[in-house]
Write an enzyme that holds these catalytic residues in place. Structure first.
Site, PDB file in Angstrom:
ATOM      1  CE1 TYR A 144      37.567   2.941  55.174  1.00  0.00           C
ATOM      2  CE2 TYR A 144      37.130   5.029  53.345  1.00  0.00           C
ATOM      3  CZ  TYR A 144      37.669   4.250  54.778  1.00  0.00           C
ATOM      4  OH  TYR A 144      38.104   4.945  55.177  1.00  0.00           O
ATOM      5  CE  LYS A 172      40.713   2.958  54.111  1.00  0.00           C
ATOM      6  NZ  LYS A 172      40.827   4.446  53.454  1.00  0.00           N
TER       7      LYS A 172
END
Length: 303
Positions: A144, A172
């Site tokens: 992320y 992400k």
């Protein structure tokens, strides 16, 4: 509804993923019944996977044991109809490794590992951190990258190096560096999921396989259609949907903190009864809810 199973046309975590809220009762205690309801609602409306215990799930204010209970409850609610990606990232590598092992034992299908925040490690530290977490379990890892929250980015060359790990399979991306993303996509097999709703279409257009959305709490069918249109090469339809959702993205993601507004939106939609958050987050004001209602109506998401 597409299957979350991995096929050439469907990546391991599918294409439509929602970073799910964690519902609380009015006294601030965990509401697992409501969590199961939200999870079922999202899967029924087209989600291939759910991200649990992320920032939108208020992970900074839930305990490790509560995070395990959320995974277990949502697994019970959705069964094998959706993949569960568990947020396990902290700014302490040893703690993150322990959270990763707990998530695997609780039944998660993958791990979301955020860049360590506040202590601002160098890129060498990020490489060692993400490698240690990926080595700790047998689950696929989604990195992320969100420098606005973490204080440090995962640089392009670091992402390319991390892609060599067999269990680091996805990113992400909430950094918004489309040129950097293109370079990573050109040099690795990493799968990109857009983590910034305002860039969903742009990210898909350059090769992201899907989205990890907040706005999809109330716009899953629309985002399902947008993704399917991109996959089919129907850019005009995708553009139309993307533009119609602008008021919803603005009202949920820019008026105040995202979890605050999306819980208010879920309450408006009748999905949850209480929009309770844990401090330091507070519920949306009456004025914010009025604006939210107007914007969601303009986007065609509520009557």
């Amino acid at each position: 509804m597409s299957s979350p199973e991995s096929t050439p046309s469907s990546p391991p975590f599918g294409r439509l993923t929602t970073a799910m809220v964690t519902p609380f009762r009015p006294d601030g205690s965990l509401d697992l019944d409501a969590a199961q309801k939200v999870a079922g609602y999202l899967v029924d409306h087209g989600n291939d996977a759910l991200v649990l215990n992320g920032t939108t799930g208020e992970s900074p204010t839930t305990s490790d044991q509560e995070k395990v209970r959320i995974i277990e409850a949502v697994r019970e609610a959705v069964g094998d109809r959706a993949k569960l990606v568990a947020g396990v990232g902290t700014n302490d590598t040893a703690h993150t490794v322990e959270c990763a092992k707990q998530a695997e034992a609780a039944g998660a299908d993958g791990l979301l590992v955020v860049t360590p925040y506040y202590n601002k490690p160098p890129q060498e530290g990020l490489l060692a951190h993400f490698t240690a977490v990926a080595d700790a379990t047998g689950l696929p890892n989604m990195l992320y990258d969100i420098p606005a929250r973490a204080g440090v980015e995962i640089r392009t060359d670091t992402l390319i190096a991390l892609a060599a790990h067999p269990r680091i399979v996805a990113v992400k991306d909430a950094k918004g560096d489309l040129a950097g993303t293109t370079k990573v996509l050109a040099n690795t097999d990493l799968l990109y999921y857009c983590g910034a709703d305002e860039l969903n279409l742009a990210s898909l257009a350059i090769g992201a396989v899907g989205i990890a959305s907040v706005v999809a709490h109330v716009a899953s069918p629309e985002y399902r259609q947008l993704i399917d249109a991109v996959v089919a090469g129907d850019l005009a339809t995708a553009q139309d949907i993307d533009r119609r959702l602008v008021p919803a993205v603005e009202t949920i993601m820019t008026r105040t903190q995202g979890a605050i507004m999306v819980k208010a939106a879920l309450k408006l939609a009748g999905v949850i009864e209480h929009a309770t958050l844990r401090l330091p987050l507070v519920e949306a004001t009456a004025e914010q809810v009025d604006r939210l209602t107007t914007d969601l109506k303009q986007a065609g998401l509520i009557a």
